[in-house]
Design a protein around this motif. Structure first.
Motif, short mmCIF file in Angstrom:
data_model
loop_
_atom_site.label_atom_id
_atom_site.label_comp_id
_atom_site.label_asym_id
_atom_site.label_seq_id
_atom_site.Cartn_x
_atom_site.Cartn_y
_atom_site.Cartn_z
N SER A 1 0.82 -1.21 0.00
CA SER A 1 0.00 0.00 0.00
C SER A 1 0.86 1.26 0.00
N TYR A 2 1.88 1.30 0.85
CA TYR A 2 2.73 2.48 0.90
C TYR A 2 3.45 2.69 -0.43
N ARG A 3 3.97 1.63 -1.01
CA ARG A 3 4.67 1.77 -2.28
C ARG A 3 3.72 2.21 -3.40
N ALA A 4 2.52 1.65 -3.41
CA ALA A 4 1.55 2.03 -4.44
C ALA A 4 1.16 3.50 -4.32
N ARG A 5 1.06 3.99 -3.10
CA ARG A 5 0.68 5.40 -2.90
C ARG A 5 1.75 6.33 -3.48
N TYR A 6 3.02 6.07 -3.17
CA TYR A 6 4.09 6.91 -3.71
C TYR A 6 4.16 6.78 -5.23
N SER A 7 3.99 5.58 -5.73
CA SER A 7 4.05 5.36 -7.17
C SER A 7 3.00 6.19 -7.89
N GLU A 8 1.81 6.27 -7.35
CA GLU A 8 0.75 7.02 -8.00
C GLU A 8 1.00 8.53 -7.90
N ILE A 9 1.39 9.00 -6.73
CA ILE A 9 1.65 10.43 -6.56
C ILE A 9 2.79 10.88 -7.47
N ARG A 10 3.85 10.08 -7.56
CA ARG A 10 5.03 10.50 -8.31
C ARG A 10 4.83 10.44 -9.83
N ARG A 11 3.67 9.99 -10.28
CA ARG A 11 3.37 10.06 -11.70
C ARG A 11 2.71 11.38 -12.08
N ASP A 12 2.40 12.23 -11.09
CA ASP A 12 1.82 13.53 -11.37
C ASP A 12 2.84 14.39 -12.12
N ALA A 13 2.43 14.97 -13.24
CA ALA A 13 3.36 15.71 -14.10
C ALA A 13 3.91 16.95 -13.41
N PHE A 14 3.07 17.69 -12.68
CA PHE A 14 3.54 18.91 -12.02
C PHE A 14 4.54 18.58 -10.91
N LEU A 15 4.29 17.51 -10.18
CA LEU A 15 5.22 17.10 -9.13
C LEU A 15 6.56 16.69 -9.74
N GLN A 16 6.51 15.96 -10.84
CA GLN A 16 7.76 15.55 -11.50
C GLN A 16 8.56 16.77 -11.96
N GLN A 17 7.88 17.77 -12.48
CA GLN A 17 8.59 18.97 -12.93
C GLN A 17 9.28 19.69 -11.77
N ALA A 18 8.59 19.78 -10.63
CA ALA A 18 9.18 20.46 -9.47
C ALA A 18 10.40 19.72 -8.94
N HIS A 19 10.36 18.39 -8.95
CA HIS A 19 11.53 17.61 -8.56
C HIS A 19 12.65 17.73 -9.59
#
Length: 517
Positions: free
Chosen positions: A207-225
């Motif tokens: 569950s924890y890994r799936a949550r991060y995996s889904e959040i980190r696919r957000d395009a805006f979040l990826q751009q900020a990182h």
């Protein structure tokens, strides 16, 4: 505290330290080239972007995750002086596997502040996006000012990550993004805007890994990182709501096993330098201008919050004494001892304290999870600040409001005087997504609440309670400046742009706040 064997240390650390060579052209024999002559890939291997974090004057963490059916993929990485990678300074291979959730994380050393570095990863026939590295200065000559974007409580379900987008598109000369916790939320679907695909959160490793995996696919979040180097700390949303050292209990699960899964996942997925299991509290020097102290007031040796404490509206806060006991602490003795020694030894121009919950108190407001809910810790912290010079700025999150306040032992005393009694100042980062949707009646109600709050709290100088956004903090030799980008709504990718609030200014050596229009 629990003891961990070497296998656990390696699993949680999940990173390799490598040294960068002197700047050289790709043709140099010191730099490993990447070669692949296999079949073309039919799907993306770098779905989660790239990230850098925890900078020093000569090192930084770089991160990615590879998506593949291969059991133990070997991933190539390289750091360069240009975005075309014609001048590669360091490169190599790193193997990952399921035990690391296929994340790739390493500490690149022997870099030099003042140079512009880029990095990327390669696997099979694909190349990741190119990330940017910003190192921390080493001396006062390296930087005339420091500028950080500060954020917290980025709840995926409550709105679009337009704040992350604007950290890239609107903000210039940023040294780092500071995230004060609740980067992720360990819960089943609860938002009313968008839903997680992996909706049934079971407090297990999957569950924890799936949550991060889904959040980190957000395009805006990826751009900020990709564009900014980050420094992060967790809060209870990242682990389990209301968490403390031994609880709360989780139905059908062992608490220790849940916490190990939660924190292991955090270390694997975040660009944070590993110190020890369960430890995110640390200091990060930024040359002679600032020392930044990250405190874990969410979990590490924290005593249980008192959630059933009654309010006493004849006084400004609940009655604490009969519900408190000697030694009760929000951060524990080990962390408190470290922090007291570290901040006293700091010779930096500014001491920046990062906390996932507010330190200041205000009339008729109480949170059992904040510093004021732990009276002994609260008094200890303010007295500690009082022993030091007036150069302390607390950056706090978790409040979901934009606020600025002086910190004093008793800001409600009849003879309270900010110039005499304040021992530090505090400014809060609002939630990145958790606002009230921009409805006009919320705006009117918040304006009335703000007027009442400022009248009752002489130490408080700014409040905006109903808007999501982020904080910009700038540290110069003679003053600190804070301003916010706050959104009318974050429930549309193409919604209204952020309004700017502030500036909040505090001159060095005063611990006083003024609002400059």
């Amino acid at each position: 505290m629990n003891r961990f064997d070497r296998r656990t240390l390696l699993k949680w650390g999940g990173l390799l330290t490598v040294s960068a060579m002197a700047p050289s052209l790709r043709a140099s024999s010191d730099v490993l080239d990447y070669e692949y002559d296999g079949l073309a890939s039919t799907s993306s291997h770098f779905m989660h972007g790239v990230a850098s974090g925890d900078p020093t004057a000569n090192s930084v963490i770089i991160w990615t995750r590879v998506t593949t059916e291969e059991v133990s993929p070997l991933v190539y990485w390289e750091v360069a002086l240009d975005d075309t990678f014609g001048q590669v300074v360091s490169s190599g291979y790193l193997q990952t596997d399921e035990s690391k959730d296929f994340t790739v994380k390493l500490d690149v050393t022997e870099l030099n502040y003042g140079r512009d570095y880029t990095y990327r990863f390669k696997y099979r026939d694909q190349t990741s996006s190119v990330g940017r590295i910003k190192l921390a200065p080493a001396t006062s000559e390296d930087a005339s000012f420091l500028k950080f974007v500060v954020t917290s409580c980025s709840h995926f379900e409550h709105g679009e990550f337009v704040g992350y987008r604007d950290m890239v598109e609107r903000e210039q000369n940023i040294d780092a993004v500071i995230h004060l916790g609740d980067y992720s939320y360990a819960s089943s679907n609860s938002g009313d805007y968008r839903k997680f695909e992996y909706s049934d959160f079971k407090f297990d490793r999957e569950s924890y890994r799936a949550r991060y995996s889904e959040i980190r696919r957000d395009a805006f979040l990826q751009q900020a990182h990709q564009m900014h180097t980050w420094m992060v700390i967790w809060d209870d949303g990242d682990l389990r709501n209301g968490v403390w050292r031994e609880g709360p209990e989780i139905n059908g699960a062992d608490f220790e096993e849940v916490m190990e899964a939660a924190m292991e996942t955090f270390f694997l997925w975040m660009p944070i330098r590993f110190i020890a299991p369960r430890r995110v509290w640390r200091s990060v020097p930024y040359g002679e201008m600032a020392d930044i102290f990250f405190l874990d007031m969410c979990f590490y040796d924290r005593d249980e919050p008192i959630n059933d404490m009654p309010d006493n509206f004849k006084k400004r806060q609940p009655i604490f004494s009969e519900f408190d006991y000697p030694g009760r602490s929000i951060i524990g003795q080990e962390q408190a001892t470290w922090f007291e020694q570290a901040i006293k030894q700091s010779s930096a121009r500014w001491r920046i304290v990062c906390s996932g919950a507010p330190v200041f108190e205000w009339w008729n407001n109480y949170s059992p999870s904040a510093w004021r809910g732990y009276p002994q810790s609260h008094n200890w912290l303010l007295n500690l600040f009082g022993e030091l010079e007036d150069n302390i700025v607390v950056l706090s999150g978790g409040l979901h409001k934009a606020m600025a306040s002086g910190l004093a032992l008793d800001p409600f005393a009849d003879d309270y005087n900010a110039g005499r009694d304040n021992v530090a100042i505090e400014i809060t980062a609002p939630s990145l997504t958790r606002g009230d949707g921009g409805a006009i009646w919320y705006e009117i109600a918040d304006n009335r609440s703000t007027e009442t709050t400022l009248k009752k709290n002489p130490h408080m100088k700014f409040r905006k309670g109903n808007r999501a956004g982020y904080l910009i903090s700038k540290f110069e030799s003679d003053q600190f400046t804070g301003r916010w980008r706050l959104y009318e709504t974050v429930r549309s990718i193409n919604g209204p742009s952020a309004d700017t609030y502030g500036d909040i200014v505090s001159e060095y050596g005063t611990s006083k706040i003024k609002v400059v229009d």
